[in-house]
Design a protein around this motif. Structure first.
Motif: not given
Length: 273
Positions: A210-212, A219-221, A223-227
């Protein structure tokens, strides 16, 4: 990981069936309570997503098999090499322009995954075989997602279908696979540690999903990749403190090379290069 490697509950149709059952029930309850929005009006769209659901079952089944035999940092390094499939598909099938930096990052991921079995002091051929199958399923899932026209199905809609399909398929396969009756001989079947660990894994798996999904949508792609990269680094770094892992200099070098490759991939995603 605790249930799979420490308690050695190696019955993936049952364990992953339980995981997806808990996830599906909690997602359904959240939907009915109005906490999340799910729209499954079009039967044709649901049917068109089923090939991805088959790959999802392959991902979790093979991943469960691999994690029961491989340390988490090793598994994540092989898992990350799935990007080779998606990048290769974009470059050679869709003829998309790919930067030299991205090609370099993908080659580092591939090199780390290929060299790791040769250096691993805990080499387990079955573990790496299942990790390879997991890698292929992950790559194919990402390629299908790129090709498939999502229409009105959101990420939660897709995950709901995945959960329902997985429960049905894994429950049907538990008896032919021999897991249903073999699990009756599991030594910790009636121990609270096993029960509490299974409950925790089901709940934590749902909240992680759910959080993912929410993070991905907000977020942008890049930012998501960084997290996602940060979460993997933290997980891989902490896992040796909780689970047994024997490593030498070459093994650690492969893990570092894989980490550098993913870091470069995150950089290309954030900068668009």
């Amino acid at each position: 990981q605790y249930v799979l490697s420490v308690l050695q509950f190696t019955y993936p149709t049952l364990f992953q069936g339980w995981q997806t059952l808990v996830g599906g029930l909690l997602l359904h309850i959240s939907w009915k309570l109005g906490w999340v929005e799910i729209n499954l009006c079009s039967r044709s769209e649901i049917l068109s997503w089923l090939p991805a659901s088959v790959l999802f079952v392959g991902i979790i089944y093979a991943g469960s098999r691999a994690l029961s035999r491989l340390p988490i940092p090793v598994f994540l390094t092989v898992h990350n090499a799935a990007e080779v499939i998606t990048c290769g598909f974009q470059k050679f099938v869709q003829k998309e322009q790919t930067s030299h930096l991205k090609v370099c990052s993908v080659l580092l991921l591939l090199a780390a995954a290929v060299c790791l079995p040769l250096c691993d002091t805990q080499f387990d051929p079955n573990g790496y075989l299942w990790a390879l199958i997991h890698l292929i399923c992950v790559g194919a899932y990402k390629v299908f997602h790129k090709l498939w026209k999502p229409g009105s199905l959101s990420d939660l809609d897709q995950q709901y279908i995945n959960y329902v399909f997985s429960v049905v398929l894994l429950a049907s396969a538990s008896h032919p696979a021999g897991d249903l009756f073999s699990a009756l001989d599991f030594p910790f079947l009636y121990f609270y540690r096993f029960h509490s660990s299974c409950c925790a894994s089901g709940l934590l798996g749902f909240f992680l999903m759910l959080h993912t999904v929410k993070l991905k949508s907000s977020t942008t792609s890049g930012q998501y990749a960084a997290w996602s990269f940060l979460a993997k680094v933290i997980t891989a770094s902490l896992s040796p403190f909780f689970f047994v892992m024997t490593a030498n200099v070459l093994t650690i070098s492969c893990l570092v090379v894989g980490g550098v490759g993913e870091a470069l991939l995150v950089y290309t995603e954030r900068t668009g290069t």
